[in-house]
Design a protein around this motif. Structure first.
Motif, short mmCIF file in Angstrom:
data_model
loop_
_atom_site.label_atom_id
_atom_site.label_comp_id
_atom_site.label_asym_id
_atom_site.label_seq_id
_atom_site.Cartn_x
_atom_site.Cartn_y
_atom_site.Cartn_z
N MET A 1 -21.57 -23.03 -58.08
CA MET A 1 -20.82 -23.76 -57.08
C MET A 1 -21.06 -23.09 -55.72
SD MET A 1 -16.83 -24.98 -56.90
CE MET A 1 -16.11 -23.63 -57.75
N GLU A 2 -21.39 -23.88 -54.72
CA GLU A 2 -21.66 -23.36 -53.39
C GLU A 2 -20.37 -23.30 -52.59
OE1 GLU A 2 -24.09 -24.90 -49.55
OE2 GLU A 2 -25.08 -25.06 -51.48
N GLU A 3 -20.13 -22.18 -51.96
CA GLU A 3 -18.91 -22.00 -51.17
C GLU A 3 -19.23 -22.27 -49.71
OE1 GLU A 3 -15.79 -18.46 -50.29
OE2 GLU A 3 -16.62 -18.62 -52.32
N LYS A 4 -18.46 -23.16 -49.10
CA LYS A 4 -18.66 -23.50 -47.70
C LYS A 4 -17.93 -22.49 -46.82
CE LYS A 4 -17.84 -27.16 -44.38
NZ LYS A 4 -17.16 -28.42 -44.13
N GLU A 5 -18.65 -21.88 -45.93
CA GLU A 5 -18.04 -20.90 -45.02
C GLU A 5 -17.78 -21.56 -43.68
OE1 GLU A 5 -19.24 -16.76 -42.90
OE2 GLU A 5 -19.76 -17.02 -45.00
N GLU A 6 -16.52 -21.57 -43.27
CA GLU A 6 -16.16 -22.16 -42.00
C GLU A 6 -16.36 -21.15 -40.88
OE1 GLU A 6 -12.33 -24.01 -41.97
OE2 GLU A 6 -12.55 -24.64 -44.04
N ASN A 7 -16.67 -21.66 -39.72
CA ASN A 7 -16.84 -20.79 -38.55
C ASN A 7 -15.49 -20.56 -37.91
OD1 ASN A 7 -17.86 -19.33 -36.45
ND2 ASN A 7 -18.70 -21.07 -35.35
N VAL A 8 -14.74 -19.62 -38.44
CA VAL A 8 -13.41 -19.29 -37.92
C VAL A 8 -13.52 -17.96 -37.20
CG1 VAL A 8 -11.03 -18.77 -38.53
CG2 VAL A 8 -12.26 -20.54 -39.78
N GLY A 9 -13.16 -17.93 -35.93
CA GLY A 9 -13.14 -16.65 -35.29
C GLY A 9 -13.56 -16.59 -33.84
N ASP A 10 -13.69 -17.73 -33.15
CA ASP A 10 -14.06 -17.69 -31.75
C ASP A 10 -12.94 -17.11 -30.88
OD1 ASP A 10 -16.51 -18.75 -32.33
OD2 ASP A 10 -15.98 -20.78 -31.76
N LEU A 11 -11.70 -17.33 -31.29
CA LEU A 11 -10.54 -16.83 -30.56
C LEU A 11 -9.75 -15.92 -31.47
CD1 LEU A 11 -9.36 -20.27 -29.12
CD2 LEU A 11 -10.67 -18.52 -27.91
N SER A 12 -9.06 -14.94 -30.90
CA SER A 12 -8.26 -14.06 -31.74
C SER A 12 -7.01 -13.59 -31.00
CB SER A 12 -9.07 -12.85 -32.20
OG SER A 12 -9.41 -12.04 -31.10
N TYR A 13 -6.03 -13.20 -31.78
CA TYR A 13 -4.78 -12.69 -31.25
C TYR A 13 -4.28 -11.62 -32.21
CZ TYR A 13 -0.18 -12.54 -29.11
OH TYR A 13 0.95 -12.13 -28.47
N ASP A 14 -3.92 -10.47 -31.70
CA ASP A 14 -3.41 -9.38 -32.52
C ASP A 14 -1.93 -9.18 -32.21
OD1 ASP A 14 -5.94 -8.82 -33.60
OD2 ASP A 14 -6.44 -7.54 -31.91
N LEU A 15 -1.15 -8.96 -33.25
CA LEU A 15 0.26 -8.67 -33.05
C LEU A 15 0.73 -7.75 -34.17
CD1 LEU A 15 2.56 -11.14 -34.61
CD2 LEU A 15 0.36 -12.08 -34.01
N ARG A 16 1.94 -7.28 -34.02
CA ARG A 16 2.51 -6.37 -35.01
C ARG A 16 3.86 -6.92 -35.45
NH1 ARG A 16 0.97 -1.15 -36.13
NH2 ARG A 16 2.47 -0.08 -37.43
N ILE A 17 4.07 -6.88 -36.77
CA ILE A 17 5.35 -7.31 -37.32
C ILE A 17 5.97 -6.10 -38.02
CG2 ILE A 17 4.67 -9.73 -37.59
CD1 ILE A 17 4.27 -9.16 -40.61
N PRO A 18 7.28 -6.13 -38.23
CA PRO A 18 7.91 -5.02 -38.96
C PRO A 18 7.30 -4.90 -40.35
CG PRO A 18 9.58 -6.39 -37.91
CD PRO A 18 8.27 -7.10 -37.76
N GLN A 19 7.14 -3.68 -40.79
CA GLN A 19 6.51 -3.40 -42.09
C GLN A 19 7.22 -4.13 -43.23
OE1 GLN A 19 6.03 0.81 -42.48
NE2 GLN A 19 4.35 0.62 -43.92
N GLU A 20 8.54 -4.26 -43.14
CA GLU A 20 9.27 -4.93 -44.21
C GLU A 20 9.03 -6.44 -44.25
OE1 GLU A 20 12.03 -4.25 -40.70
OE2 GLU A 20 10.75 -2.95 -41.89
N ARG A 21 8.40 -7.01 -43.22
CA ARG A 21 8.10 -8.44 -43.20
C ARG A 21 6.71 -8.77 -43.75
NH1 ARG A 21 8.94 -11.80 -38.89
NH2 ARG A 21 8.43 -13.32 -40.47
N VAL A 22 5.90 -7.75 -43.99
CA VAL A 22 4.53 -7.97 -44.46
C VAL A 22 4.52 -8.76 -45.77
CG1 VAL A 22 2.43 -6.84 -45.31
CG2 VAL A 22 3.55 -6.00 -43.24
N ALA A 23 5.34 -8.34 -46.73
CA ALA A 23 5.37 -9.01 -48.04
C ALA A 23 5.84 -10.46 -47.90
CB ALA A 23 6.29 -8.26 -49.00
N VAL A 24 6.78 -10.71 -46.99
CA VAL A 24 7.27 -12.07 -46.77
C VAL A 24 6.16 -12.94 -46.20
CG1 VAL A 24 8.93 -13.47 -45.47
CG2 VAL A 24 9.63 -11.28 -46.43
N LEU A 25 5.40 -12.40 -45.24
CA LEU A 25 4.32 -13.16 -44.62
C LEU A 25 3.21 -13.47 -45.62
CD1 LEU A 25 3.06 -14.39 -42.09
CD2 LEU A 25 2.13 -12.14 -41.54
N ILE A 26 2.90 -12.54 -46.48
CA ILE A 26 1.84 -12.76 -47.47
C ILE A 26 2.34 -13.71 -48.57
CG2 ILE A 26 0.40 -11.66 -49.22
CD1 ILE A 26 0.33 -9.20 -47.34
N GLY A 27 3.56 -13.51 -49.04
CA GLY A 27 4.11 -14.35 -50.08
C GLY A 27 3.61 -13.96 -51.46
#
Length: 71
Positions: free
Chosen positions: A1-27
């Motif tokens: 099966m061929e995996e299609k790679e999307e061109n994601v990444g022309d723009l970027s934004y970095d931010l920081r969240i509280p460490q205790e929110r990491v698990a919530v964000l990932i799910g």
């Protein structure tokens, strides 16, 4: 099966969240992160320390993703 790679990444934004929110964000098994990525067309890279890198091609969707992560 061929995996299609999307061109994601022309723009970027970095931010920081509280460490205790990491698990919530990932799910359980990464489901929340996947849902956000699919809904916005962005890619999230999340460190266990709370650093979040959002990349994508659409500035408005990038901003939307940032607002979702901050919520």
């Amino acid at each position: 099966m061929e995996e299609k790679e999307e061109n994601v990444g022309d723009l970027s934004y970095d931010l920081r969240i509280p460490q205790e929110r990491v698990a919530v964000l990932i799910g359980k098994d990464g489901e929340t992160k996947k849902e956000i990525e699919e809904a916005t067309g962005s890619r999230l890279q999340i460190s266990k320390e709370g650093d979040v890198a959002i990349t994508g091609n659409d500035g408005i969707l990038l901003y939307t993703t940032k607002e979702i992560v901050h919520a």
